[in-house]
Design an enzyme around this catalytic site. Structure first.
Site, PDB file in Angstrom:
ATOM      1  N   HIS A   1     -41.808   7.320 -43.244  1.00  0.00           N
ATOM      2  CA  HIS A   1     -42.299   8.665 -43.126  1.00  0.00           C
ATOM      3  C   HIS A   1     -41.099   9.597 -43.648  1.00  0.00           C
ATOM      4  O   HIS A   1     -41.343  10.688 -44.428  1.00  0.00           O
ATOM      5  CB  HIS A   1     -42.645   9.223 -41.835  1.00  0.00           C
ATOM      6  CG  HIS A   1     -43.134  10.451 -41.697  1.00  0.00           C
ATOM      7  ND1 HIS A   1     -42.609  11.585 -40.984  1.00  0.00           N
ATOM      8  CD2 HIS A   1     -44.534  11.014 -42.233  1.00  0.00           C
ATOM      9  CE1 HIS A   1     -43.089  12.585 -41.032  1.00  0.00           C
ATOM     10  NE2 HIS A   1     -44.320  12.529 -41.777  1.00  0.00           N
TER      11      HIS A   1
ATOM     12  N   ARG B   1     -23.790  17.847 -39.409  1.00  0.00           N
ATOM     13  CA  ARG B   1     -23.979  18.853 -40.466  1.00  0.00           C
ATOM     14  C   ARG B   1     -24.389  19.950 -40.330  1.00  0.00           C
ATOM     15  O   ARG B   1     -24.695  20.919 -40.982  1.00  0.00           O
ATOM     16  CB  ARG B   1     -25.009  18.081 -41.685  1.00  0.00           C
ATOM     17  CG  ARG B   1     -24.227  16.651 -41.981  1.00  0.00           C
ATOM     18  CD  ARG B   1     -25.208  15.912 -42.920  1.00  0.00           C
ATOM     19  NE  ARG B   1     -25.111  16.538 -44.232  1.00  0.00           N
ATOM     20  CZ  ARG B   1     -26.103  16.425 -45.177  1.00  0.00           C
ATOM     21  NH1 ARG B   1     -27.128  15.940 -44.720  1.00  0.00           N
ATOM     22  NH2 ARG B   1     -26.103  17.206 -45.783  1.00  0.00           N
TER      23      ARG B   1
END
Length: 156
Positions: A90, A129
């Site tokens: 996915h 991040r």
């Protein structure tokens, strides 16, 4: 020889920020980074609208709708979200199609869409991040949007 380069001037520009609610631990931090960047570069708070969508899959669809509706014209749209790898394929589909969709909307509409969708193998990487260690990709996307609107404006 002409050289053209965008500047980081926000005064007079307006921005839509589309942010995914899925993985909101990460996306809230991305949104905070984007808002910080825009405000640091003198974008008036009244010229920033934030739109929430369920996940990154819906980001390109809403961006396209915003552009086509023309109810409010934005200088750029900043796209924020997070896709974290799971145990199924996915991840690949969602990450790839959201990137492709944002690109297609930008090119089809001659519009500036800045891509701030984090793709990571783990929650730790995604958090890193989004401001924990290696900068904030939301801030970076807003900076890209600023530079591009100034560059487009200079070329006009």
């Amino acid at each position: 020889m002409g050289t053209f380069e965008g500047k980081l001037i926000g005064k007079g520009f307006s921005f839509a920020i589309i942010v995914s609610r899925f993985n909101d631990l990460v996306t809230k931090r991305l949104l905070d980074g984007a808002l910080d960047c825009l405000q640091r570069h003198n974008v008036d708070k009244d010229n920033i609208d934030v739109y929430y969508v369920p996940g990154v899959w819906e980001v390109p669809c809403l961006a396209n709708h915003i552009i086509k509706s023309r109810k409010k014209r934005y200088s750029a749209i900043i796209c924020l979200g997070a896709v974290i790898r799971g145990q199924t394929p996915h991840f690949e589909y969602v990450a790839s199609e959201s990137a492709k969709g944002v690109s297609q909307v930008a090119l089809a509409n001659d519009s500036i869409l800045a891509y701030g969708i984090v793709t990571a193998d783990s929650l730790e990487q995604a958090l890193d991040r989004s401001g924990a260690k290696t900068g904030n990709k939301g801030y970076d996307a807003a900076q890209t949007a600023l530079e591009m609107v100034n560059l487009f404006n200079e070329i006009k």
